[in-house]
Design a protein around this motif. Structure first.
Motif, PDB file in Angstrom:
ATOM      1  N   VAL A 117      -5.920  11.481  18.030  1.00  0.00           N
ATOM      2  CA  VAL A 117      -5.272  10.609  19.005  1.00  0.00           C
ATOM      3  C   VAL A 117      -4.929   9.278  18.358  1.00  0.00           C
ATOM      4  N   ALA A 118      -3.684   8.849  18.533  1.00  0.00           N
ATOM      5  CA  ALA A 118      -3.259   7.508  18.136  1.00  0.00           C
ATOM      6  C   ALA A 118      -3.042   6.718  19.418  1.00  0.00           C
ATOM      7  N   ASP A 119      -3.966   5.796  19.692  1.00  0.00           N
ATOM      8  CA  ASP A 119      -3.873   5.001  20.918  1.00  0.00           C
ATOM      9  C   ASP A 119      -3.881   3.522  20.575  1.00  0.00           C
ATOM     10  N   ASP A 120      -2.911   3.123  19.758  1.00  0.00           N
ATOM     11  CA  ASP A 120      -2.791   1.733  19.357  1.00  0.00           C
ATOM     12  C   ASP A 120      -2.674   0.826  20.577  1.00  0.00           C
ATOM     13  N   ASN A 145       2.839  16.507   0.358  1.00  0.00           N
ATOM     14  CA  ASN A 145       3.287  15.178  -0.055  1.00  0.00           C
ATOM     15  C   ASN A 145       2.678  14.082   0.804  1.00  0.00           C
ATOM     16  N   TYR A 146       1.512  14.356   1.385  1.00  0.00           N
ATOM     17  CA  TYR A 146       0.941  13.386   2.328  1.00  0.00           C
ATOM     18  C   TYR A 146       0.548  12.078   1.638  1.00  0.00           C
ATOM     19  N   ARG A 147       0.232  12.119   0.359  1.00  0.00           N
ATOM     20  CA  ARG A 147      -0.153  10.885  -0.330  1.00  0.00           C
ATOM     21  C   ARG A 147       1.038   9.936  -0.463  1.00  0.00           C
ATOM     22  N   GLU A 148       2.204  10.483  -0.805  1.00  0.00           N
ATOM     23  CA  GLU A 148       3.405   9.637  -0.882  1.00  0.00           C
ATOM     24  C   GLU A 148       3.775   9.089   0.491  1.00  0.00           C
ATOM     25  N   LEU A 149       3.686   9.940   1.510  1.00  0.00           N
ATOM     26  CA  LEU A 149       4.005   9.493   2.863  1.00  0.00           C
ATOM     27  C   LEU A 149       3.012   8.434   3.336  1.00  0.00           C
ATOM     28  N   ARG A 150       1.773   8.595   2.993  1.00  0.00           N
ATOM     29  CA  ARG A 150       0.751   7.613   3.378  1.00  0.00           C
ATOM     30  C   ARG A 150       1.070   6.249   2.767  1.00  0.00           C
ATOM     31  N   ALA A 151       1.467   6.253   1.480  1.00  0.00           N
ATOM     32  CA  ALA A 151       1.805   4.988   0.821  1.00  0.00           C
ATOM     33  C   ALA A 151       3.004   4.331   1.501  1.00  0.00           C
ATOM     34  N   GLU A 152       4.014   5.139   1.851  1.00  0.00           N
ATOM     35  CA  GLU A 152       5.194   4.599   2.516  1.00  0.00           C
ATOM     36  C   GLU A 152       4.845   4.042   3.894  1.00  0.00           C
ATOM     37  N   LEU A 153       4.015   4.749   4.627  1.00  0.00           N
ATOM     38  CA  LEU A 153       3.637   4.290   5.968  1.00  0.00           C
ATOM     39  C   LEU A 153       2.759   3.045   5.903  1.00  0.00           C
ATOM     40  N   THR A 154       1.897   2.987   4.897  1.00  0.00           N
ATOM     41  CA  THR A 154       1.077   1.788   4.711  1.00  0.00           C
ATOM     42  C   THR A 154       1.967   0.579   4.461  1.00  0.00           C
ATOM     43  N   ALA A 155       2.991   0.770   3.647  1.00  0.00           N
ATOM     44  CA  ALA A 155       3.935  -0.325   3.370  1.00  0.00           C
ATOM     45  C   ALA A 155       4.685  -0.748   4.626  1.00  0.00           C
ATOM     46  N   GLY A 165       3.270  -0.938   7.502  1.00  0.00           N
ATOM     47  CA  GLY A 165       2.346  -1.602   8.395  1.00  0.00           C
ATOM     48  C   GLY A 165       1.343  -0.710   9.098  1.00  0.00           C
ATOM     49  N   HIS A 166       1.325   0.574   8.796  1.00  0.00           N
ATOM     50  CA  HIS A 166       0.376   1.474   9.451  1.00  0.00           C
ATOM     51  C   HIS A 166      -0.995   1.388   8.790  1.00  0.00           C
TER      52      HIS A 166
END
Length: 606
Positions: free
Chosen positions: A57-60, A76-86, A88-89
């Protein structure tokens, strides 16, 4: 999901549906309910064992929750994680599940086009009051849904949906046609009212109804590369794909048959693991007692697997294990019942399903993830009918031509009235015409090249799903995740657009793959002629099968008698053993149909 009921009061039903998926997820379970949605999950823990619990659940703050239930892997979840972190996630876990959920929050349904992997997932977006169902591009992971008057039921397998009393267990004429045709029609769920999410498809369910969109499909493009560059590209893709698919927090292995496909995957995996300092690759192969010593070549298999398996394992330094089975194990009623339960449908291929189930069950005692060479024949053109002029020139699916496949034939046991009603040739022809109409055209492409593109498309959209579904069901029935590197969409897209003349540049099947793996394999394996998954040659198996069929019809009024002509079954039982396995396959399917009609309490509505 139901817009007219408060599903917080339907927890027992939702839990019952979730419980049917225990085989797919033996490690954990979860259930989330809201006024109009109930989401259940059974987990097979592969990445971030403590952190990847579901439903997630994402309940921001300030946002209505988005809830995800997800099966599969995003490589490719590691690349996507880096992009999403950039962007603001923030992340609470190291799991790919949370990456998929955050990707939905960032990109909505467009996240599907960004994923590389095998997956089937559902997202309930409370703000939009909408359910999104997504399936991977090649259909490696299954996903079904069943529209109801005010919503939808969904699950990874039909059994999850059938656990809800709103779902009717009805087989109509169209469903029986699909069962008998050995053609996988996109979206057809067999049970009346049930649908399968098509590979590469999104299904949205909201108050206004259901809408569908394909986010991926094969496209025709010019191929400018010469032979050397094409071979180099294929090898580069395979190295990257297999390396990505080695990611796992649990023990991993390779399925090895001694053929070109599985040997190439095993060799690349062995190199990748060595480069990471992770030790030798583990490999497993299926064999039958006395099979190699008494092997007899047949229409599809010219050599036994074992000698090639052992040579390849020694060549790459694999830690190898043979899983040796006998006919008693293959005919064990509990095994056959487990296979039917895993399949949910009478679409099995007899001992080849039983042996695959037993192989996977044995492997699960050592590993949780396995790499498979499945789908290379569809991608690179390995089946013999790709190279048979009669099959290529026929105005139908090439695998149905001239008895090339021993996996059909149960239709000849049907009652005459049922055969006339079903009109199976007409159904197959209609399915074939619809498939041909989808094939993307390349300007100026004609003649043999055009025909081979059509045949490649038919295999990648109508044939490979049969085998992928079989492998997924047999493996997940014992909690084993099987990864399929040859189904990476980048490789599929690239090779689909390689001209047939270049795909067969050395005059052999799978020329590109053979050339790409040339430095990895011993010459005997590299040059080995295509040999399908093995079937037992023990005559005792054939005799036991016939006796089981005889006992069934002598008990009186079997369930299959609603559509099967029992006199034809008797004639088959008393006839000689068929060299090509066609009679055996027909008996296998008849027995499975009878068990399915009874155990699943299916009502025929023909």
């Amino acid at each position: 999901m139901d817009f007219e009921r408060d599903l917080r009061d339907a927890g027992d039903i939702a839990q019952a549906m979730t419980d049917t998926m225990a085989c797919r997820g033996p490690d954990d379970q979860g259930l989330w309910t809201a006024p109009h949605a109930a989401i259940g999950h059974r987990r097979l823990a592969i990445i971030d064992l403590p952190g990847g619990r579901q439903p997630m659940v994402a309940d921001d703050a300030g946002r209505a929750p988005a809830v995800l239930t997800y099966s599969g892997e995003a490589y490719n979840y590691r690349e996507l994680r880096a992009e999403l972190t950039a962007r603001g996630h923030g992340f609470r876990t190291q799991s790919d599940t949370e990456v998929v959920l955050r990707a939905y929050l960032e990109w909505g349904e467009e996240l599907a086009a960004r994923l590389n992997g095998m997956y089937a997932f559902a997202v309930w977006d409370a703000a939009r009051e909408e359910l999104l169902l997504v399936r991977d591009r090649m259909g490696i992971k299954p996903l079904y849904y069943y529209p109801t008057p005010h919503g939808v039921l969904f699950g990874s397998e039909p059994k999850a949906i059938l656990a809800n009393p709103l779902a009717q267990r009805v087989l109509d004429a169209d469903g029986l046609r699909e069962l008998m045709s050995f053609v996988k029609t996109p979206e057809h769920g067999i049970f009346k009212g049930m649908y399968e999410v098509r590979p590469g498809q999104l299904v949205r369910v909201g108050r206004e109804g259901i809408s569908k969109r394909r986010y991926w499909q094969l496209e025709s493009k010019e191929h400018p590369d010469d032979v050397d560059f094409t071979v180099k590209t294929v090898r580069g893709l395979l190295d990257d794909i297999v390396t990505r698919q080695l990611i796992s927090d649990v023990p991993l292995c390779s399925l090895l048959s001694g053929g070109l496909d599985s040997s190439a995957i095993t060799a690349i995996a062995a190199k990748g693991l060595r480069d990471q300092g992770l030790g030798p690759v583990r490999s497993f192969a299926v064999d039958f007692a006395g099979y190699t010593e008494h092997f007899k070549p047949d229409l599809t298999r010219s050599t036994p697997d074992a000698p090639y398996v052992h040579e390849l394992a020694g060549h790459v330094g694999a830690e190898h294990t043979d899983i040796v089975l006998d006919s008693a194990e293959l005919m064990n009623p509990s095994v056959r019942a487990a296979v039917l339960r895993a399949r949910d449908l009478p679409v099995g291929i007899g001992d080849m399903d039983s042996s695959l189930y037993l192989l996977f069950k044995a492997i699960r005692g050592h590993s949780t993830v396995a790499l498979s060479g499945e789908s290379a024949d569809e991608v690179f053109g390995g089946y013999r009918w790709f190279h048979d002029p009669e099959a290529v020139g026929a105005d139908t699916f090439p695998w149905l031509v001239g008895g090339l496949s021993p996996l059909t034939g149960v239709d000849r046991l049907l009652e005459d009235d049922v055969l006339r009603l079903l009109d199976l040739p007409g159904y197959q022809d209609e399915s074939y015409r619809r498939a041909l109409a989808e094939v993307p055209a390349l300007p100026g492409e004609t003649g043999h090249e055009r025909r081979m593109r059509q045949i490649s498309y038919l295999h990648l959209t109508r044939f490979v799903q049969i085998l992928l579904d079989r492998k997924d069901r047999m493996s997940m029935a014992v909690g084993l995740e099987v990864r399929v590197p040859f189904c990476d969409h980048r490789l599929v897209e690239y090779v689909f657009n390689v001209p047939w003349a270049l795909k067969t540049f050395d005059g052999r099947e799978k020329s590109l793959l053979r050339a790409a793996a040339a430095d990895l394999l011993p010459d005997s394996v590299l040059q080995r002629v295509k040999s399908p998954y093995p079937a037992t040659q023990d005559p005792g198996y054939d005799r036991a099968l016939r006796e089981e069929a005889r006992a069934l019809i002598e008990r009186g009024d079997p369930a299959c008698a609603q559509v099967i002509d029992l006199d034809r079954v008797r004639a088959l039982i008393d006839g000689p053993a068929a060299e090509n396995g066609g009679d055996r396959a027909a008996l296998e399917r008849m027995l499975q149909l009878d068990a399915w009609l009874g155990e699943y309490e299916v009502r025929l509505a023909l």
